[in-house]
Design an enzyme around this catalytic site. Structure first.
Site, PDB file in Angstrom:
ATOM      1  N   TRP A 325      -0.028  -9.796  -9.373  1.00 39.45           N
ATOM      2  CA  TRP A 325       0.106 -11.048  -8.617  1.00 39.45           C
ATOM      3  C   TRP A 325      -0.297 -12.233  -9.491  1.00 39.45           C
ATOM      4  CZ3 TRP A 325      -3.440 -14.856  -7.357  1.00 39.45           C
ATOM      5  CH2 TRP A 325      -3.046 -15.783  -6.398  1.00 39.45           C
ATOM      6  N   HIS A 326      -1.323 -12.000 -10.361  1.00 41.00           N
ATOM      7  CA  HIS A 326      -1.808 -13.102 -11.183  1.00 41.00           C
ATOM      8  C   HIS A 326      -0.806 -13.541 -12.231  1.00 41.00           C
ATOM      9  CE1 HIS A 326      -5.704 -12.181  -9.379  1.00 41.00           C
ATOM     10  NE2 HIS A 326      -5.987 -13.431  -9.655  1.00 41.00           N
ATOM     11  N   GLY A 327       0.033 -12.636 -12.684  1.00 42.78           N
ATOM     12  CA  GLY A 327       0.997 -13.080 -13.685  1.00 42.78           C
ATOM     13  C   GLY A 327       1.820 -11.945 -14.239  1.00 42.78           C
TER      14      GLY A 327
END
Lengths: 482, 316
Positions: A325-327
């Protein structure tokens, strides 16, 4: 528009005045104003991507209403799948498209076939990971009959795009935030003053702590090979405070701003670096995302009430997805795996809920055991942050390899620089104040409230002047990229 | 609501009052550029990079040339190589009515090179994203535009700064380094000062040479920069006399400069012929000068070189 910019300093009083003075009697007018303000806030970054917010809002508004009109299970499921596909599809295209193309190329080249596909020139729309998760949670809750679908499109659009939390959270739930748009807001002076205090503290964390740490973190991480092990270790610690100051500072400003307009957001950070194990850390760090994954992924997968094998699977899924989700980078995936590995022993030994209370409750100082536990948790977190900050997995490995070298026992670079001493001084100031206030929602919630007014104001002025005089170079919030 | 508005407004206005007082205190100690945006528009300018900012003293030139209007508007290699950004800023600093000024355009290979693989692509020019490009007012004190949008460090430096640099009101950037060679004449500094013994001096020069050796790998000759140098000359000729000047540098630096552009002097001669202006190559003074590093004249040599340049201008 950044929270730490002049634009925002002008934007807020204007919207505040219009909201409370001009439009205080009508909820609809207030909501319309908030929607315009929110879209203006977003358009400062890139107006073209407003269409995505409108699309996401409209999709879930319509699907929510359709869900409330039908009891047919398969129809309801189809509607849910449509919402999930639309939101995740949007997120997937803008955030992960090139990552998957590159991964395919890597796989093919591993087997000896070199591909040269056209990478898409995609700009990641700011805040997309936050507002898609927010609207998605609404539809899932409506589908699961936890909330009723709203017929008030204006409130719903405001719920999706409310400017304090639009671009970097907290990811609010419809159950908490949406009803607040339906009710008349009454100006509460104490709430507004507390909001200002929280904004002040958030600015201190962002502008003074995070931005000054960033000055050295960028230098050290961008040139890891030429620094000693001790300097790299110092760089990793500074990054831990940079990301904390940056993200929790943003959350504080967001929550405080919302309070100025009469809204209550959920707490997003609860002094996570005072955690005694990684399970406690994850209950205190980016709480709105952790609970999102818990409610919409972990529990539907069976949570911890399943066989050991499935427990392990669930933990890995939740942390992998959280990392992803963060990247779109393997560094975030490894960061997720590391956290899963830290968490797993606690879960298997049934010790993941042993620290539910704040550390050293009722005492000024922690015990030796508590200090040791906090330090070990912090070091483990710092180690994982290296992957989070590094540009690539190989960069992270080089960084870690160089930490564990003989030069670890040398004096770190930059320690004789004034700016470094200031950064360390501000970290200590942050830790002391947050330690003293670790049982509250933010460091200035209760601190100094009993002091005589002139002294209390002098204290707030000191913080404001420190922010003005010692603020580092204006940097974007790290979580904007997610 | 009223109490809240009254108290919060009071808080904000008092805070803004403190901010304004601090901004008013910003001077030449604060940073090496600010004062250049606070002085009136000028009729005669010294232009170039940090070499010129430190190496040419307007006070000496004014005295020797019998003028009182020479002003140093040079910045750094990253900010003010010749190009559209610098030209735009120069125009903003120029008095509109004047046409009897003198303009000293200092040149060296670096000022017509670009730190880019595509040196003729304007989009890649670093200075484009810097304050020189967007600070429109160059004659306001305090200059809020620079202080808020251009300045990139902590404001505490307005009140307390240990920097060795001091920007004079005539635009000359003085660097307080006392060199071993002039120890006897060492003045009691009125400011913070650093003393270089011979070893430290050599280390400093070597370090700057290494920096430029690294630059050599990434800097490339830029036709666009030459075009803008010519454009700058053209524009300034309408406002007075223009001189092209190559300042002295350390011998090791000359070697690097010759290695990246051996025909530099020929190119400058060509430009001087094309525009009928003088080109003064002062590198023959290299051995007579003392440098803070390989690139920058120390303050005594800056006075000496300024005087020599003034003599040459007077002879024309």
């Amino acid at each position: 528009m950044l929270f730490n910019s002049i634009d925002f300093a002008i934007f807020i009083p204007v919207v505040f005045a219009l909201y409370w003075i001009v439009k205080s009697k009508e909820i609809k007018a207030q909501n319309a104003l908030l929607l315009i303000a929110s879209y203006t806030f977003y358009a400062f970054w890139d107006w073209r991507f407003l269409s995505l917010i409108v699309f996401s809002s409209l999709t879930d508004y319509i699907i929510g209403n359709r869900l409330s009109e039908t009891t047919n299970k398969s129809h309801r499921k189809l509607l849910l799948i449509t919402s999930i596909s639309a939101n995740i599809g949007l997120l997937g295209f803008f955030k992960y498209c090139n990552f998957f193309i590159d991964s395919f190329v890597d796989v093919f080249s591993f087997f000896g076939t070199d591909l040269d596909p056209n990478r898409l020139n995609i700009i990641l729309p700011i805040g997309i990971s936050f507002y898609t998760f927010q609207t998605l949670s609404y539809t899932i809750d409506v589908h699961n009959n936890k909330i009723k679908a709203t017929k008030d499109w204006l409130s719903f659009f405001c719920f999706v795009s409310f400017f304090p939390q639009l671009v970097a959270g907290p990811i609010e739930r419809a159950k908490n935030l949406l009803p607040q748009f339906h009710k008349k807001r009454v100006f509460d002076r104490y709430k507004a003053v507390d909001g200002l205090r929280q904004i002040l503290w958030g600015l201190f964390k962002k502008v003074v702590v995070a931005d000054n740490c960033a000055f050295y973190v960028n230098q050290i991480f961008n040139d890891a090979e030429s620094h000693s092990g001790s300097t790299l270790f110092l760089g990793a610690i500074l990054f831990a405070f940079q990301i904390y100051g940056d993200f929790s500072g943003y959350s504080d400003i967001a929550i405080g701003t919302a309070r100025l307009f009469g809204f209550n957001f959920k707490q997003n950070f609860a002094f996570p670096y005072f955690s005694r194990d990684i399970a406690e850390f994850w209950r205190r760090w980016h709480m709105s995302l952790s609970t999102w994954f818990r409610d919409y992924l972990y529990i539907p997968l069976g949570g911890s009430r399943v066989k050991t094998g499935n427990k392990i699977r669930n933990i890995f899924i939740i942390f992998l997805v959280s990392g992803f989700w963060h990247g779109a980078n393997y560094t975030f995936i490894i960061w997720g795996i590391l956290n899963a590995l830290y968490f797993l022993p606690l879960l298997l030994l049934n010790k993941n809920r042993q620290h539910l209370e704040v550390v050293a409750k009722g005492n000024l100082f922690p015990s030796i055991n508590e200090i040791t536990a906090m330090l070990l948790t912090f070091i483990a977190t710092v180690f994982a942050w290296i992957f989070f900050r590094a540009e690539s997995v190989s960069d992270a490995i080089i960084y870690i390899k160089n930490i564990f070298s003989k030069s670890f026992f040398t004096r770190p670079a930059f320690l004789d620089e004034e700016k470094m001493l200031l950064a360390l001084g501000f970290i200590i100031m942050l830790l002391i104040l947050e330690w003293l206030q670790r049982g509250t929602k933010h460091a200035l919630e209760k601190f100094a409230l009993n002091w005589p007014m002139p002294i209390r104001f002098a204290f707030y002025y000191c913080i404001a002047i420190i922010i003005f005089l010692f603020g580092g170079r204006e940097q974007e919030f790290i979580y904007f990229q997610f | 609501m009223r109490a809240f508005l009254a108290k919060s407004s009071l808080f904000v206005f008092l805070f803004l009052g403190i901010v304004l007082i601090i901004f008013h205190k910003a001077d030449g100690n604060f940073d090496p550029f600010y004062m250049r945006f606070t002085t009136p528009k000028q009729s005669s300018l010294i232009l170039g990079t940090s070499k010129a900012a430190q190496g040419l003293k307007p006070s000496v030139l004014n005295r020797e040339l019998n003028r009182n209007d020479v002003y140093n508007y040079s910045f750094t290699l990253r900010l003010s190589p010749y190009g559209p950004t610098y030209l735009k800023s120069i125009k903003r600093k120029l008095k509109e009515s004047s046409n009897k000024g003198i303009f000293i355009l200092t040149v060296d290979p670096w000022s017509i090179f670009a730190d880019s693989k595509t040196p003729n692509d304007l989009k890649t020019f670093e200075e484009k994203s810097k304050f020189l490009n967007f600070i429109k007012s160059t004659d306001k004190k305090p200059n809020y535009s620079y202080l808020i949008n251009g300045y990139e460090d902590m404001y505490i430096k307005i009140l307390y700064n240990k920097s060795l640099m001091f920007l004079h009101s005539d635009g000359w950037l003085e660097v307080h380094i006392d060199n071993f060679k002039n120890k006897k004449n060492r003045k009691k500094p009125n400011h913070r000062s650093l003393y270089f013994d011979s070893l430290r001096h050599k280390r400093h020069i070597d370090a700057s040479i290494n920096r430029y050796l690294k630059k050599k790998a990434t800097y490339n000759f830029s036709e666009i920069r030459i075009k803008y140098l010519k454009k700058t000359i053209q524009e300034l000729k309408l406002k007075g006399d223009v001189f092209l000047v190559r300042l002295p540098v350390h011998e090791d630096m000359i070697e690097i400069e010759n290695s990246i552009m051996s025909n530099f002097n020929d190119e400058m001669e060509k430009i001087s012929n094309e525009f009928e202006i003088d080109y003064f190559n002062l590198t023959y003074l290299n051995s007579k000068c003392i440098f803070n590093d390989a690139n920058h004249l120390n303050r005594e040599s800056a006075a000496y070189v300024s005087k020599e340049l003034a003599k040459m201008i007077n002879q024309e």
